[in-house]
Design an enzyme around this catalytic site. Structure first.
Site, PDB file in Angstrom:
ATOM      1  N   HIS A  84       0.821  -1.222   0.000  1.00  0.00           N
ATOM      2  CA  HIS A  84       0.000   0.000   0.000  1.00  0.00           C
ATOM      3  C   HIS A  84       0.848   1.263   0.000  1.00  0.00           C
ATOM      4  CE1 HIS A  84      -3.697  -2.341   1.758  1.00  0.00           C
ATOM      5  NE2 HIS A  84      -3.507  -2.534   0.473  1.00  0.00           N
ATOM      6  N   CYS A 116       9.200  18.044  -9.585  1.00  0.00           N
ATOM      7  CA  CYS A 116       9.679  16.664  -9.733  1.00  0.00           C
ATOM      8  C   CYS A 116      11.131  16.713 -10.228  1.00  0.00           C
ATOM      9  CB  CYS A 116       8.817  15.920 -10.756  1.00  0.00           C
ATOM     10  SG  CYS A 116       9.536  14.337 -11.240  1.00  0.00           S
ATOM     11  N   SER A 166      -7.249  -6.620  10.185  1.00  0.00           N
ATOM     12  CA  SER A 166      -8.673  -6.924  10.391  1.00  0.00           C
ATOM     13  C   SER A 166      -9.261  -7.725   9.233  1.00  0.00           C
ATOM     14  CB  SER A 166      -9.463  -5.613  10.532  1.00  0.00           C
ATOM     15  OG  SER A 166      -9.331  -4.843   9.337  1.00  0.00           O
ATOM     16  N   ASN A 186      -3.242 -12.344  15.902  1.00  0.00           N
ATOM     17  CA  ASN A 186      -3.992 -11.084  15.932  1.00  0.00           C
ATOM     18  C   ASN A 186      -4.548 -10.867  17.332  1.00  0.00           C
ATOM     19  OD1 ASN A 186      -4.829  -8.831  14.270  1.00  0.00           O
ATOM     20  ND2 ASN A 186      -6.924  -9.578  14.495  1.00  0.00           N
ATOM     21  N   GLU A 217      -7.765 -10.477  17.825  1.00  0.00           N
ATOM     22  CA  GLU A 217      -8.939 -11.367  17.904  1.00  0.00           C
ATOM     23  C   GLU A 217      -9.116 -12.041  16.546  1.00  0.00           C
ATOM     24  OE1 GLU A 217     -10.123  -7.792  18.170  1.00  0.00           O
ATOM     25  OE2 GLU A 217     -10.217  -7.878  15.972  1.00  0.00           O
TER      26      GLU A 217
HETATM   27  C1  BV8 Z   1      -8.318  -2.129  -5.329  1.00  0.00           C
HETATM   28  C2  BV8 Z   1      -3.352   3.396   2.386  1.00  0.00           C
HETATM   29  C3  BV8 Z   1      -8.817  -2.441  -7.611  1.00  0.00           C
HETATM   30  C4  BV8 Z   1      -3.252   4.614   3.096  1.00  0.00           C
HETATM   31  C5  BV8 Z   1      -5.086   1.759   2.399  1.00  0.00           C
HETATM   32  C6  BV8 Z   1     -16.555  -3.923  -1.808  1.00  0.00           C
HETATM   33  C7  BV8 Z   1     -16.221  -5.220  -1.458  1.00  0.00           C
HETATM   34  C8  BV8 Z   1     -14.904  -5.649  -1.516  1.00  0.00           C
HETATM   35  C9  BV8 Z   1     -13.879  -4.786  -1.911  1.00  0.00           C
HETATM   36  C10 BV8 Z   1     -14.223  -3.503  -2.237  1.00  0.00           C
HETATM   37  C11 BV8 Z   1     -15.545  -3.061  -2.201  1.00  0.00           C
HETATM   38  N1  BV8 Z   1     -15.562  -1.772  -2.578  1.00  0.00           N
HETATM   39  C12 BV8 Z   1     -14.300  -1.378  -2.868  1.00  0.00           C
HETATM   40  C13 BV8 Z   1     -13.466  -2.427  -2.681  1.00  0.00           C
HETATM   41  C14 BV8 Z   1     -12.006  -2.461  -2.879  1.00  0.00           C
HETATM   42  C15 BV8 Z   1     -11.298  -1.788  -1.723  1.00  0.00           C
HETATM   43  C16 BV8 Z   1     -11.675  -2.449  -0.426  1.00  0.00           C
HETATM   44  O1  BV8 Z   1     -11.227  -3.530  -0.106  1.00  0.00           O
HETATM   45  N2  BV8 Z   1     -12.533  -1.765   0.348  1.00  0.00           N
HETATM   46  C17 BV8 Z   1     -12.957  -2.328   1.613  1.00  0.00           C
HETATM   47  C18 BV8 Z   1     -12.894  -1.253   2.691  1.00  0.00           C
HETATM   48  C19 BV8 Z   1     -14.359  -2.890   1.437  1.00  0.00           C
HETATM   49  N3  BV8 Z   1      -9.885  -1.999  -1.966  1.00  0.00           N
HETATM   50  C20 BV8 Z   1      -9.203  -1.136  -2.737  1.00  0.00           C
HETATM   51  O2  BV8 Z   1      -9.684  -0.121  -3.190  1.00  0.00           O
HETATM   52  C21 BV8 Z   1      -7.772  -1.539  -3.068  1.00  0.00           C
HETATM   53  N4  BV8 Z   1      -7.594  -1.420  -4.477  1.00  0.00           N
HETATM   54  O3  BV8 Z   1      -9.152  -2.929  -4.995  1.00  0.00           O
HETATM   55  O4  BV8 Z   1      -8.008  -1.812  -6.615  1.00  0.00           O
HETATM   56  C22 BV8 Z   1      -8.266  -2.088  -8.921  1.00  0.00           C
HETATM   57  C23 BV8 Z   1      -8.324  -3.036  -9.930  1.00  0.00           C
HETATM   58  C24 BV8 Z   1      -7.809  -2.731 -11.156  1.00  0.00           C
HETATM   59  C25 BV8 Z   1      -7.245  -1.473 -11.393  1.00  0.00           C
HETATM   60  C26 BV8 Z   1      -7.173  -0.540 -10.372  1.00  0.00           C
HETATM   61  C27 BV8 Z   1      -7.691  -0.833  -9.128  1.00  0.00           C
HETATM   62  C28 BV8 Z   1      -6.763  -0.594  -2.433  1.00  0.00           C
HETATM   63  C29 BV8 Z   1      -6.727  -0.808  -0.960  1.00  0.00           C
HETATM   64  C30 BV8 Z   1      -5.617   0.056  -0.341  1.00  0.00           C
HETATM   65  C31 BV8 Z   1      -6.238   1.211   0.340  1.00  0.00           C
HETATM   66  N5  BV8 Z   1      -5.224   1.907   1.123  1.00  0.00           N
HETATM   67  N6  BV8 Z   1      -4.240   2.498   3.071  1.00  0.00           N
HETATM   68  C32 BV8 Z   1      -2.862   4.520   4.480  1.00  0.00           C
HETATM   69  O5  BV8 Z   1      -2.295   3.507   4.922  1.00  0.00           O
HETATM   70  O6  BV8 Z   1      -3.147   5.528   5.109  1.00  0.00           O
HETATM   71  S1  BV8 Z   1      -5.973   0.619   3.241  1.00  0.00           S
HETATM   72  C33 BV8 Z   1      -5.690   0.661   4.894  1.00  0.00           C
HETATM   73  O7  BV8 Z   1      -6.393  -0.472   5.434  1.00  0.00           O
HETATM   74  C34 BV8 Z   1      -4.248   0.445   5.314  1.00  0.00           C
HETATM   75  O8  BV8 Z   1      -3.362   0.158   4.275  1.00  0.00           O
HETATM   76  C35 BV8 Z   1      -4.352  -0.756   6.227  1.00  0.00           C
HETATM   77  O9  BV8 Z   1      -3.201  -1.470   6.271  1.00  0.00           O
HETATM   78  C36 BV8 Z   1      -5.450  -1.485   5.573  1.00  0.00           C
HETATM   79  C37 BV8 Z   1      -6.021  -2.640   6.322  1.00  0.00           C
HETATM   80  O10 BV8 Z   1      -6.261  -2.219   7.639  1.00  0.00           O
HETATM   81  P1  BV8 Z   1      -5.511  -3.053   8.797  1.00  0.00           P
HETATM   82  O11 BV8 Z   1      -4.044  -2.948   8.586  1.00  0.00           O
HETATM   83  O12 BV8 Z   1      -6.096  -4.420   8.866  1.00  0.00           O
HETATM   84  O13 BV8 Z   1      -5.871  -2.203  10.069  1.00  0.00           O
HETATM   85  P2  BV8 Z   1      -7.244  -2.235  10.879  1.00  0.00           P
HETATM   86  O14 BV8 Z   1      -7.261  -1.035  11.759  1.00  0.00           O
HETATM   87  O15 BV8 Z   1      -8.389  -2.467   9.935  1.00  0.00           O
HETATM   88  O16 BV8 Z   1      -7.132  -3.550  11.775  1.00  0.00           O
HETATM   89  C38 BV8 Z   1      -6.134  -3.633  12.772  1.00  0.00           C
HETATM   90  C39 BV8 Z   1      -6.118  -5.063  13.258  1.00  0.00           C
HETATM   91  O17 BV8 Z   1      -5.069  -5.190  14.221  1.00  0.00           O
HETATM   92  C40 BV8 Z   1      -7.404  -5.464  13.956  1.00  0.00           C
HETATM   93  O18 BV8 Z   1      -7.758  -6.796  13.606  1.00  0.00           O
HETATM   94  C41 BV8 Z   1      -7.032  -5.399  15.450  1.00  0.00           C
HETATM   95  O19 BV8 Z   1      -7.751  -6.346  16.222  1.00  0.00           O
HETATM   96  C42 BV8 Z   1      -5.571  -5.770  15.401  1.00  0.00           C
HETATM   97  N7  BV8 Z   1      -4.775  -5.233  16.506  1.00  0.00           N
HETATM   98  C43 BV8 Z   1      -4.932  -4.047  17.148  1.00  0.00           C
HETATM   99  N8  BV8 Z   1      -3.963  -3.934  18.097  1.00  0.00           N
HETATM  100  C44 BV8 Z   1      -3.192  -5.048  18.013  1.00  0.00           C
HETATM  101  C45 BV8 Z   1      -3.706  -5.876  17.009  1.00  0.00           C
HETATM  102  N9  BV8 Z   1      -3.169  -7.060  16.693  1.00  0.00           N
HETATM  103  C46 BV8 Z   1      -2.072  -7.437  17.410  1.00  0.00           C
HETATM  104  N10 BV8 Z   1      -1.524  -6.704  18.383  1.00  0.00           N
HETATM  105  C47 BV8 Z   1      -2.056  -5.510  18.722  1.00  0.00           C
HETATM  106  N11 BV8 Z   1      -1.489  -4.793  19.709  1.00  0.00           N
END
Ligand code: BV8
Length: 234
Positions: A104, A131, A173, A197, A199
């Site tokens: 990402h 650039c 997540s 993780n 959970e």
């Molecule tokens: C793409 C960058 C296609 C910036 C990020 C409907 C259904 C399915 C998919 C989609 C849909 N509508 C749209 C989509 C696609 C979309 C998507 O998946 N949306 C989701 C929300 C439904 N995806 C995209 O758009 C991707 N691109 O599909 O392109 C395409 C095809 C052809 C041509 C062109 C394009 C692009 C996705 C990238 C987006 N950018 N971030 C930034 O980082 O600021 S995403 C963002 O979420 C981050 O990168 C992050 O890494 C990512 C996932 O989040 P997590 O890392 O899992 O973090 P989260 O907070 O969610 O969870 C934390 C976890 O840690 C939890 O489980 C928690 O319990 C645990 N935790 C907490 N503390 C601890 C712990 N575990 C252990 N120890 C601890 N102490």
């Protein structure tokens, strides 16, 4: 071959925010405003300030025992461990991981929207900068993959997922695709799939799971793996 996927949870104990926990980033900023190309087109300064704010945190945080355990695993099994991170921080590098893909993007890089040149940045981004490659001003953007944009190095990632014997998902997540689908791809390719993780996110997918803070769960699991106590064929 071991493929490790990490998410924001692995960096939480280092002091970086996650996205979807109750105190996460998306509680404060709307995804549409700061993590989409449309948001950037609408208000580039808001987006640049958001990433400048995250980048400014990096000198104050450091790798935690989970990052260091993954670097230790790679050093113990040279050429056999690939870390794919969804995170844009540099904590895996600073812990010593080398075979690493930032699918990402990275906070410490910016990109020219016109010629595609990617360059290092450590301080604040300034859109007025030109650039260094094509000379145009006002077209630099964070080297971050936003929603609707294609994640980086997907071919390399897909090849690794079909070849790996062991897939480990840490601190994510399982909300964002295509990363959220990697465990299923690995499972379909007959890999052992493990979740470390806070959970469980998809019990039907993972062969094994250890739950708790990454800073303690990951080092313990790596130690057991390296001691041959987990019985995985690598
Ligand atoms: C793409 C960058 C296609 C910036 C990020 C409907 C259904 C399915 C998919 C989609 C849909 N509508 C749209 C989509 C696609 C979309 C998507 O998946 N949306 C989701 C929300 C439904 N995806 C995209 O758009 C991707 N691109 O599909 O392109 C395409 C095809 C052809 C041509 C062109 C394009 C692009 C996705 C990238 C987006 N950018 N971030 C930034 O980082 O600021 S995403 C963002 O979420 C981050 O990168 C992050 O890494 C990512 C996932 O989040 P997590 O890392 O899992 O973090 P989260 O907070 O969610 O969870 C934390 C976890 O840690 C939890 O489980 C928690 O319990 C645990 N935790 C907490 N503390 C601890 C712990 N575990 C252990 N120890 C601890 N102490």
């Amino acid at each position: 071959m071991i493929v490790v996927l990490t998410g924001a949870g692995i960096s939480k104990e280092s002091g970086m925010s996650t996205f979807r926990d109750s105190d996460g980033l998306w509680e404060r900023e709307r995804v549409e405003d700061v993590a989409t190309p449309e948001g950037f087109a609408r208000n580039p300064d808001k987006v640049i300030n958001f990433y400048n704010g995250l980048r400014r945190r990096l000198p104050d945080v450091g790798p935690n025992p989970a990052h260091r355990a993954l670097a230790r695993l790679e050093q113990a099994l040279p050429g056999k461990v690939l870390v794919i991170t969804q995170n844009v921080d540099d904590l895996h590098e600073r812990a010593g991981s080398r075979d690493l893909i930032h699918m990402h993007g990275e906070l410490l890089k910016q990109r020219c929207s016109r010629c595609g040149e990617v360059m290092e940045i450590s301080g604040d981004m300034d859109r007025a900068d030109s650039c260094p490659s094509c000379g145009r001003a006002g077209i630099l953007r964070p080297h971050i993959v936003w929603f609707g944009e294609m994640p980086l190095e997907m071919e390399t990632i897909e090849e690794a997922l079909v070849r790996c014997a062991l897939f480990v998902s840490i601190g994510t997540s399982g909300t964002v695709y295509p990363a959220a689908g990697f465990s299923r791809l690995a499972k379909a390719a007959k890999a052992v799939t493990v979740e470390l993780n806070l959970e469980p996110t998809a019990p039907e997918v993972f062969t094994d799971g250890r739950y708790g803070p990454a800073g303690s769960v990951v080092p313990a699991w790596v130690d057991e793996l390296l001691a041959g106590r987990l019985g995985y064929r690598l």
